[in-house]
Structures are given as structure tokens and as C-alpha cells.
Design a protein around this motif. Sequence first.
Motif, PDB file in Angstrom:
ATOM      1  N   ARG A   1       5.278  -2.138  10.094  1.00 27.04           N
ATOM      2  CA  ARG A   1       4.181  -3.047   9.790  1.00 27.04           C
ATOM      3  C   ARG A   1       4.501  -3.756   8.482  1.00 27.04           C
ATOM      4  NH1 ARG A   1      -0.207  -1.956  13.063  1.00 27.04           N
ATOM      5  NH2 ARG A   1      -1.547  -3.234  11.751  1.00 27.04           N
ATOM      6  N   PHE A   2       4.050  -4.990   8.355  1.00 23.02           N
ATOM      7  CA  PHE A   2       4.228  -5.732   7.114  1.00 23.02           C
ATOM      8  C   PHE A   2       3.029  -6.638   6.922  1.00 23.02           C
ATOM      9  CE2 PHE A   2       6.093  -8.320  10.391  1.00 23.02           C
ATOM     10  CZ  PHE A   2       5.766  -9.618  10.039  1.00 23.02           C
ATOM     11  N   GLY A   3       2.956  -7.224   5.755  1.00 27.43           N
ATOM     12  CA  GLY A   3       1.820  -8.081   5.457  1.00 27.43           C
ATOM     13  C   GLY A   3       2.218  -9.285   4.629  1.00 27.43           C
ATOM     14  N   ALA A   4       1.225  -9.846   3.986  1.00 30.60           N
ATOM     15  CA  ALA A   4       1.437 -11.060   3.208  1.00 30.60           C
ATOM     16  C   ALA A   4       2.404 -10.843   2.054  1.00 30.60           C
ATOM     17  CB  ALA A   4       0.097 -11.575   2.678  1.00 30.60           C
ATOM     18  N   ASP A   5       2.434  -9.649   1.493  1.00 32.89           N
ATOM     19  CA  ASP A   5       3.352  -9.375   0.386  1.00 32.89           C
ATOM     20  C   ASP A   5       4.803  -9.560   0.826  1.00 32.89           C
ATOM     21  OD1 ASP A   5       4.020  -8.673  -2.239  1.00 32.89           O
ATOM     22  OD2 ASP A   5       4.197  -6.557  -1.742  1.00 32.89           O
ATOM     23  N   SER A   6       5.139  -9.107   2.018  1.00 28.94           N
ATOM     24  CA  SER A   6       6.507  -9.275   2.532  1.00 28.94           C
ATOM     25  C   SER A   6       6.821 -10.742   2.801  1.00 28.94           C
ATOM     26  CB  SER A   6       6.692  -8.470   3.814  1.00 28.94           C
ATOM     27  OG  SER A   6       6.549  -7.102   3.558  1.00 28.94           O
ATOM     28  N   ILE A   7       5.830 -11.470   3.277  1.00 28.57           N
ATOM     29  CA  ILE A   7       6.041 -12.897   3.572  1.00 28.57           C
ATOM     30  C   ILE A   7       6.151 -13.687   2.268  1.00 28.57           C
ATOM     31  CG2 ILE A   7       5.009 -14.944   4.625  1.00 28.57           C
ATOM     32  CD1 ILE A   7       3.769 -12.978   6.712  1.00 28.57           C
TER      33      ILE A   7
ATOM     34  N   SER B   1      12.159  -8.604  -6.120  1.00 24.12           N
ATOM     35  CA  SER B   1      12.705  -9.900  -6.519  1.00 24.12           C
ATOM     36  C   SER B   1      14.208 -10.034  -6.254  1.00 24.12           C
ATOM     37  CB  SER B   1      12.412 -10.148  -8.007  1.00 24.12           C
ATOM     38  OG  SER B   1      13.094  -9.208  -8.803  1.00 24.12           O
ATOM     39  N   ILE B   2      14.861  -8.947  -5.878  1.00 18.73           N
ATOM     40  CA  ILE B   2      16.284  -9.000  -5.537  1.00 18.73           C
ATOM     41  C   ILE B   2      16.431  -9.651  -4.159  1.00 18.73           C
ATOM     42  CG2 ILE B   2      18.358  -7.632  -5.077  1.00 18.73           C
ATOM     43  CD1 ILE B   2      17.109  -5.444  -6.884  1.00 18.73           C
ATOM     44  N   PRO B   3      17.227 -10.704  -4.054  1.00 17.03           N
ATOM     45  CA  PRO B   3      17.370 -11.375  -2.752  1.00 17.03           C
ATOM     46  C   PRO B   3      17.844 -10.422  -1.650  1.00 17.03           C
ATOM     47  CG  PRO B   3      18.377 -12.670  -4.486  1.00 17.03           C
ATOM     48  CD  PRO B   3      18.000 -11.352  -5.091  1.00 17.03           C
ATOM     49  N   VAL B   4      17.335 -10.573  -0.483  1.00 13.66           N
ATOM     50  CA  VAL B   4      17.620  -9.835   0.747  1.00 13.66           C
ATOM     51  C   VAL B   4      17.250  -8.351   0.627  1.00 13.66           C
ATOM     52  CG1 VAL B   4      19.303  -9.268   2.538  1.00 13.66           C
ATOM     53  CG2 VAL B   4      19.443 -11.465   1.389  1.00 13.66           C
ATOM     54  N   ALA B   5      17.853  -7.616  -0.297  1.00 13.62           N
ATOM     55  CA  ALA B   5      17.531  -6.196  -0.446  1.00 13.62           C
ATOM     56  C   ALA B   5      16.062  -6.013  -0.822  1.00 13.62           C
ATOM     57  CB  ALA B   5      18.434  -5.556  -1.507  1.00 13.62           C
ATOM     58  N   GLY B   6      15.562  -6.911  -1.657  1.00  9.32           N
ATOM     59  CA  GLY B   6      14.157  -6.845  -2.049  1.00  9.32           C
ATOM     60  C   GLY B   6      13.226  -7.112  -0.886  1.00  9.32           C
ATOM     61  N   ASP B   7      13.630  -8.012   0.002  1.00  8.56           N
ATOM     62  CA  ASP B   7      12.813  -8.302   1.180  1.00  8.56           C
ATOM     63  C   ASP B   7      12.748  -7.099   2.111  1.00  8.56           C
ATOM     64  OD1 ASP B   7      12.405 -10.878   0.199  1.00  8.56           O
ATOM     65  OD2 ASP B   7      14.226 -11.616   1.184  1.00  8.56           O
ATOM     66  N   LEU B   8      13.859  -6.399   2.261  1.00  8.56           N
ATOM     67  CA  LEU B   8      13.861  -5.169   3.057  1.00  8.56           C
ATOM     68  C   LEU B   8      13.041  -4.073   2.367  1.00  8.56           C
ATOM     69  CD1 LEU B   8      17.575  -5.016   4.258  1.00  8.56           C
ATOM     70  CD2 LEU B   8      15.545  -5.511   5.632  1.00  8.56           C
ATOM     71  N   PHE B   9      13.139  -4.000   1.055  1.00 15.05           N
ATOM     72  CA  PHE B   9      12.365  -3.025   0.283  1.00 15.05           C
ATOM     73  C   PHE B   9      10.873  -3.253   0.495  1.00 15.05           C
ATOM     74  CE2 PHE B   9      10.273  -1.818  -3.730  1.00 15.05           C
ATOM     75  CZ  PHE B   9      10.624  -0.473  -3.782  1.00 15.05           C
ATOM     76  N   ASP B  10      10.447  -4.514   0.518  1.00 11.49           N
ATOM     77  CA  ASP B  10       9.032  -4.842   0.719  1.00 11.49           C
ATOM     78  C   ASP B  10       8.501  -4.354   2.064  1.00 11.49           C
ATOM     79  OD1 ASP B  10       8.353  -5.973  -1.686  1.00 11.49           O
ATOM     80  OD2 ASP B  10       8.816  -8.029  -1.062  1.00 11.49           O
ATOM     81  N   LEU B  11       9.382  -4.274   3.051  1.00 11.60           N
ATOM     82  CA  LEU B  11       8.941  -3.783   4.365  1.00 11.60           C
ATOM     83  C   LEU B  11       8.568  -2.303   4.334  1.00 11.60           C
ATOM     84  CD1 LEU B  11      11.421  -5.430   6.888  1.00 11.60           C
ATOM     85  CD2 LEU B  11       8.979  -5.896   6.644  1.00 11.60           C
ATOM     86  N   PHE B  12       9.183  -1.551   3.446  1.00 13.43           N
ATOM     87  CA  PHE B  12       8.996  -0.099   3.473  1.00 13.43           C
ATOM     88  C   PHE B  12       8.232   0.462   2.270  1.00 13.43           C
ATOM     89  CE2 PHE B  12      12.716  -1.058   6.066  1.00 13.43           C
ATOM     90  CZ  PHE B  12      12.283  -0.527   7.270  1.00 13.43           C
ATOM     91  N   PHE B  13       8.269  -0.204   1.140  1.00 11.89           N
ATOM     92  CA  PHE B  13       7.546   0.254  -0.040  1.00 11.89           C
ATOM     93  C   PHE B  13       6.263  -0.557  -0.145  1.00 11.89           C
ATOM     94  CE2 PHE B  13       6.455   0.449  -4.555  1.00 11.89           C
ATOM     95  CZ  PHE B  13       6.585   1.812  -4.793  1.00 11.89           C
TER      96      PHE B  13
END
Length: 140
Positions: free
Chosen positions: A49-55, A103-115
Motif C-alpha cells: 500500500r502507498f499514499g500521497a507521501d510516496s507520490i 530525498s535520495i533518488p530512486v532508493a528514497g522512493d522505494l523507502f517511502d513504500l515501506f517506511f
Amino acid sequence: MATKTWDAASERFIKDDLDHVEKLRRLRRLNGIARLMDTAIRIPGTGIRFGADSIFGLIPVVGDAGGALVGLYIVNEARRMGVPPNKLVQMLGNIAADGVVGSIPVAGDLFDLFFKSHRRNLDIILQHFDVRAEELRNAR
């Protein structure tokens, strides 16, 4: 608004449930914000699941800052409700981790999905007030 009623049996004033109702109303609002930011959308066929923070995090710098501002609103509301400073610091740590690593490109976006910092912070608040998440969904 705190009101008190005279209880003749115990010969003392007791607090009415108005404080509890107000607390549940605020917690429901925070629950809605945390859900919108962290878990509003489910990827079909997965448990992810993800939300606005990930987007928002897909937008460099501005997106993570926006998510952090929403997180600070949740922390401020917790402070106004009386959550102790040690838990507020823990909540700020969750926001900082989400903002810095996010804020780290790509890795940060994946991090947002799980944290899910907003959900974690809501759990800290609910634990402090000894309220179960089911109470926020059921009692409307």
C-alpha cells in the motif's frame, strides 16, 4: 471542552465523556491524514500500500518537504493533545528518517513504500492514549 458532573454516589465531581469524544474526533482526523499519506492506495494482487507521501516523493526536494510538513502537523497535534516529549522526539525522528532517506533518488522512493512515518507516528499516539485503531473506524 471539559465538563464535570456531580456524582452523588461517590460524593465528588467526575469528568463527562466530552473529553473522550473530542479526543476520538481528533484521533480520527489524524488517522485519516496518516491513511491518505501512507496507505490510501493498494497495488492489486500484492499487500503493498502507498499514499500521497510516496507520490509526492517523486518530485525532487519539494515532495519530501511537503510530506515532512504534514508529518509536523501530526506531531504538533499530538503535542496539543498532551503526548509526552520523549514520544514527540521519537515521532520527529520518524519524520526526519522519512525526509532524509526519502530525498535520495530512486532508493528514497522505494523507502517511502515501506517506511510509513505517518502511520508509525499515529501508532505512537494511539498507544499513548490506549486507543485501538478499530475504535477509530467503528465509533462514528
